[in-house]
Motif scaffolding. Structure first.
Motif, PDB file in Angstrom:
ATOM      1  N   LEU A  44       0.822  -1.210   0.000  1.00  0.00           N
ATOM      2  CA  LEU A  44       0.000   0.000   0.000  1.00  0.00           C
ATOM      3  C   LEU A  44       0.856   1.261   0.000  1.00  0.00           C
ATOM      4  CD1 LEU A  44      -2.752  -1.027   2.588  1.00  0.00           C
ATOM      5  CD2 LEU A  44      -3.066  -0.709   0.133  1.00  0.00           C
ATOM      6  N   TRP A  45       1.875   1.288   0.865  1.00  0.00           N
ATOM      7  CA  TRP A  45       2.742   2.464   0.988  1.00  0.00           C
ATOM      8  C   TRP A  45       4.206   2.006   0.895  1.00  0.00           C
ATOM      9  CZ3 TRP A  45      -1.037   1.653   4.981  1.00  0.00           C
ATOM     10  CH2 TRP A  45      -2.190   2.427   4.844  1.00  0.00           C
ATOM     11  N   PRO A  46       4.713   1.787  -0.305  1.00  0.00           N
ATOM     12  CA  PRO A  46       6.075   1.243  -0.476  1.00  0.00           C
ATOM     13  C   PRO A  46       7.170   2.098   0.153  1.00  0.00           C
ATOM     14  CG  PRO A  46       4.849   1.199  -2.546  1.00  0.00           C
ATOM     15  CD  PRO A  46       4.043   2.006  -1.600  1.00  0.00           C
ATOM     16  N   LYS A  47       6.944   3.398   0.227  1.00  0.00           N
ATOM     17  CA  LYS A  47       7.992   4.299   0.724  1.00  0.00           C
ATOM     18  C   LYS A  47       7.761   4.723   2.179  1.00  0.00           C
ATOM     19  CE  LYS A  47       8.971   6.191  -3.874  1.00  0.00           C
ATOM     20  NZ  LYS A  47       9.073   7.432  -4.693  1.00  0.00           N
ATOM     21  N   SER A  60      -2.319  10.957   6.874  1.00  0.00           N
ATOM     22  CA  SER A  60      -2.463  12.141   6.036  1.00  0.00           C
ATOM     23  C   SER A  60      -3.539  11.872   4.983  1.00  0.00           C
ATOM     24  CB  SER A  60      -1.138  12.475   5.352  1.00  0.00           C
ATOM     25  OG  SER A  60      -0.808  11.458   4.404  1.00  0.00           O
ATOM     26  N   ALA A  61      -4.026  12.935   4.356  1.00  0.00           N
ATOM     27  CA  ALA A  61      -5.056  12.787   3.316  1.00  0.00           C
ATOM     28  C   ALA A  61      -4.557  11.919   2.169  1.00  0.00           C
ATOM     29  CB  ALA A  61      -5.470  14.171   2.805  1.00  0.00           C
ATOM     30  N   GLU A  62      -3.281  12.064   1.835  1.00  0.00           N
ATOM     31  CA  GLU A  62      -2.687  11.266   0.755  1.00  0.00           C
ATOM     32  C   GLU A  62      -2.639   9.789   1.121  1.00  0.00           C
ATOM     33  OE1 GLU A  62       1.545  10.998  -1.752  1.00  0.00           O
ATOM     34  OE2 GLU A  62       1.229  12.557  -0.228  1.00  0.00           O
ATOM     35  N   GLN A  63      -2.296   9.506   2.370  1.00  0.00           N
ATOM     36  CA  GLN A  63      -2.222   8.117   2.817  1.00  0.00           C
ATOM     37  C   GLN A  63      -3.596   7.468   2.893  1.00  0.00           C
ATOM     38  OE1 GLN A  63      -0.215   9.058   6.424  1.00  0.00           O
ATOM     39  NE2 GLN A  63       1.845   8.926   5.529  1.00  0.00           N
ATOM     40  N   VAL A  64      -4.593   8.243   3.322  1.00  0.00           N
ATOM     41  CA  VAL A  64      -5.966   7.734   3.381  1.00  0.00           C
ATOM     42  C   VAL A  64      -6.493   7.462   1.973  1.00  0.00           C
ATOM     43  CG1 VAL A  64      -8.349   8.292   4.006  1.00  0.00           C
ATOM     44  CG2 VAL A  64      -6.494   8.848   5.581  1.00  0.00           C
ATOM     45  N   LEU A  67      -6.014   4.026   0.704  1.00  0.00           N
ATOM     46  CA  LEU A  67      -6.967   3.050   1.224  1.00  0.00           C
ATOM     47  C   LEU A  67      -8.318   3.164   0.522  1.00  0.00           C
ATOM     48  CD1 LEU A  67      -6.223   3.310   5.074  1.00  0.00           C
ATOM     49  CD2 LEU A  67      -5.367   1.622   3.442  1.00  0.00           C
ATOM     50  N   ILE A  68      -8.740   4.396   0.259  1.00  0.00           N
ATOM     51  CA  ILE A  68     -10.017   4.617  -0.433  1.00  0.00           C
ATOM     52  C   ILE A  68      -9.995   3.978  -1.816  1.00  0.00           C
ATOM     53  CG2 ILE A  68     -11.557   6.384  -1.395  1.00  0.00           C
ATOM     54  CD1 ILE A  68     -10.603   8.243   0.867  1.00  0.00           C
ATOM     55  N   ASN A  69      -8.848   4.067  -2.485  1.00  0.00           N
ATOM     56  CA  ASN A  69      -8.718   3.532  -3.850  1.00  0.00           C
ATOM     57  C   ASN A  69      -8.779   2.013  -3.905  1.00  0.00           C
ATOM     58  OD1 ASN A  69      -8.437   6.160  -4.746  1.00  0.00           O
ATOM     59  ND2 ASN A  69      -6.196   6.074  -4.862  1.00  0.00           N
ATOM     60  N   THR A  70      -8.532   1.349  -2.786  1.00  0.00           N
ATOM     61  CA  THR A  70      -8.482  -0.121  -2.789  1.00  0.00           C
ATOM     62  C   THR A  70      -9.611  -0.751  -1.980  1.00  0.00           C
ATOM     63  OG1 THR A  70      -6.910  -0.017  -0.940  1.00  0.00           O
ATOM     64  CG2 THR A  70      -5.994  -0.242  -3.157  1.00  0.00           C
ATOM     65  N   THR A  71     -10.575   0.067  -1.520  1.00  0.00           N
ATOM     66  CA  THR A  71     -11.689  -0.452  -0.720  1.00  0.00           C
ATOM     67  C   THR A  71     -12.990   0.239  -1.124  1.00  0.00           C
ATOM     68  OG1 THR A  71     -11.489   1.227   1.026  1.00  0.00           O
ATOM     69  CG2 THR A  71     -10.131  -0.759   1.260  1.00  0.00           C
ATOM     70  N   GLU A  75     -13.706   8.114   3.186  1.00  0.00           N
ATOM     71  CA  GLU A  75     -12.717   8.828   4.006  1.00  0.00           C
ATOM     72  C   GLU A  75     -13.197   9.043   5.431  1.00  0.00           C
ATOM     73  OE1 GLU A  75     -10.070  12.982   3.849  1.00  0.00           O
ATOM     74  OE2 GLU A  75     -11.686  12.623   2.397  1.00  0.00           O
ATOM     75  N   SER A  76     -14.466   9.393   5.610  1.00  0.00           N
ATOM     76  CA  SER A  76     -14.985   9.674   6.954  1.00  0.00           C
ATOM     77  C   SER A  76     -14.912   8.443   7.854  1.00  0.00           C
ATOM     78  CB  SER A  76     -16.432  10.174   6.867  1.00  0.00           C
ATOM     79  OG  SER A  76     -17.278   9.177   6.316  1.00  0.00           O
ATOM     80  N   GLN A  77     -15.131   7.262   7.276  1.00  0.00           N
ATOM     81  CA  GLN A  77     -15.052   6.026   8.059  1.00  0.00           C
ATOM     82  C   GLN A  77     -13.624   5.747   8.513  1.00  0.00           C
ATOM     83  OE1 GLN A  77     -17.422   3.684   4.975  1.00  0.00           O
ATOM     84  NE2 GLN A  77     -18.018   2.612   6.843  1.00  0.00           N
ATOM     85  N   PHE A  78     -12.675   5.959   7.619  1.00  0.00           N
ATOM     86  CA  PHE A  78     -11.274   5.756   8.002  1.00  0.00           C
ATOM     87  C   PHE A  78     -10.856   6.761   9.070  1.00  0.00           C
ATOM     88  CE2 PHE A  78     -10.600   3.537   3.799  1.00  0.00           C
ATOM     89  CZ  PHE A  78     -10.230   2.324   4.355  1.00  0.00           C
ATOM     90  N   ASN A  79     -11.273   8.001   8.910  1.00  0.00           N
ATOM     91  CA  ASN A  79     -10.916   9.023   9.897  1.00  0.00           C
ATOM     92  C   ASN A  79     -11.542   8.730  11.263  1.00  0.00           C
ATOM     93  OD1 ASN A  79      -9.319  10.530   8.145  1.00  0.00           O
ATOM     94  ND2 ASN A  79     -11.034  11.773   7.421  1.00  0.00           N
ATOM     95  N   SER A  80     -12.752   8.163  11.256  1.00  0.00           N
ATOM     96  CA  SER A  80     -13.424   7.856  12.525  1.00  0.00           C
ATOM     97  C   SER A  80     -12.730   6.737  13.288  1.00  0.00           C
ATOM     98  CB  SER A  80     -14.883   7.473  12.265  1.00  0.00           C
ATOM     99  OG  SER A  80     -14.966   6.230  11.574  1.00  0.00           O
ATOM    100  N   ALA A  81     -11.845   6.012  12.617  1.00  0.00           N
ATOM    101  CA  ALA A  81     -11.115   4.913  13.258  1.00  0.00           C
ATOM    102  C   ALA A  81      -9.807   5.379  13.878  1.00  0.00           C
ATOM    103  CB  ALA A  81     -10.848   3.806  12.245  1.00  0.00           C
TER     104      ALA A  81
END
Length: 369
Positions: A44-47, A60-64, A67-71, A75-81
């Motif tokens: 997911l995040w090679p670097k 960060s928004a970029e990192q989230v 996840l959005i692109n592969t699920t 975004e709101s659900q990921f942030n709530s976690a």
């Protein structure tokens, strides 16, 4: 095994539970994909070495977006976690609660701390997952099951480190070290006062204000009161059972759970769950003691402000009456002898005794050389 070339066509079907921590979801997603968490996040995040930081504090928004692109999770659900969302929800700054998040102690793949969990909750889950509130240091019990939380494997007694699970383990109810079940524990009820403390802590955060001594105060001031009470209780419990600290607690009939525990100097968010349970139980009992009774008991034991708190600590307004009443009480030290007394000739017996002591010390020095 997932490869980096498959990332654009690859989809993660794992759903995110309502109160699940982000790190828990990542671990479950890895196990569902047939790999270990380190492999999944490496794709997911090679670097980014994600497990070298506390993921639950937020991405960060970029990192989230990765996840959005592969699920199918927004975004709101990921942030709530994340713990960051918890601060936003209750309009708190990070500094207010930073010391109240349990430290996982993550550095690469080594941990000094770990999760806490309720075995009853995990056993009832269709798919076991770790709750975000289990990261809160003030949580020491499960309100639903009235059981105290566990922070060690019941078999090997290692810290709970689900991030180190491997694909063959398949579920999060497995110890990552000895591979035995985390559900095979001896059930025990959580201390009622510690659970009451947990409930009012949650309640005050929810309502955005707190009460102490029947007065409305800010959450920040209430947390300061908790910090000051914590300092005193830890100092008292670490001291002699014949000291004034223990005497103060006994006179107020404060029930101390787990009296056999040996106190250590770790920060609250690094303490084992049993020690936090004991601490918060005592704090709650002190909170409900009328301030007049607090002051009266302290005076009866000839205790002053420094008996409770470091003089460098600035007390909130709600504790000023205690400071004003106890600030004038001082220990009755014997008066210093006049200098002329120290210049009087010593008796023959005193001189001989001191000479023999000096002789013994000189002999010890020669032996050591």
């Amino acid at each position: 095994m997932i490869s980096a070339t498959e990332i654009h066509s690859w989809f993660i079907p794992t759903d995110l539970k309502q109160d699940e921590a982000l790190s828990s979801w990542l671990i479950r997603a890895a196990l569902d994909s047939g790999c270990d968490p380190l492999s999944l996040t490496g794709v997911l995040w090679p670097k980014w070495r994600i497990w070298s930081v506390d993921v639950d504090r937020g991405l960060s928004a970029e990192q989230v977006q990765v996840l959005i692109n592969t699920t199918k999770i927004d975004e709101s659900q990921f942030n709530s976690a994340t713990l960051r969302n918890f601060l936003i929800k209750y309009n708190l700054d990070n500094q207010t609660l930073d010391a109240w998040y349990l430290v996982l102690g993550t550095r690469n793949r080594k941990h000094r701390g770990g999760w806490q969990y309720c075995p009853e909750c995990l056993s009832e889950d269709n798919v076991a997952y770790f709750r975000l509130p289990w990261r809160f240091a003030w949580h020491t019990g499960c309100i639903k099951h009235n059981q105290h939380l566990h922070d060690q494997c019941p078999h090997c007694h290692n810290a709970i480190q689900p991030r180190r699970l491997e694909a063959p383990d398949q579920v999060m109810t497995c110890c990552s070290i000895c591979k035995k079940s985390l559900l095979e524990v001896n059930k025990s009820l959580v201390d009622c006062h510690a659970l009451a403390f947990q409930k009012i802590f949650d309640q005050f955060l929810e309502q955005g204000c707190a009460t102490y001594q029947d007065k409305l105060i800010s959450v920040t001031d209430w947390l300061t009161v908790i910090k000051l009470f914590s300092q005193f209780i830890r100092k008292a419990l670490a001291g002699s059972v014949n000291g004034k600290g223990w005497a103060f607690l006994e006179q107020l009939r404060i029930q101390v759970p787990h009296p056999e525990l040996i106190s250590n100097g770790l920060a609250v968010n690094q303490l084992p769950v049993t020690e936090r349970e004991r601490l918060f139980s005592c704090i709650y009992q002190l909170l409900i003691i009328p301030q007049e009774k607090f002051i009266e008991t302290a005076k009866s034991l000839n205790m002053n402000r420094s008996s409770f708190w470091d003089k460098r600590n600035q007390l909130p307004a709600i504790l000023r009456p205690v400071e004003e009443q106890l600030g004038s009480i001082y220990r009755n030290y014997p008066p210093k002898r006049a200098l002329v007394d120290t210049l009087k000739p010593k008796s023959k017996e005193t001189v001989i005794r001191k000479f023999l002591r000096l002789k013994r010390n000189l002999h010890l020095v020669r032996v050591m050389q």
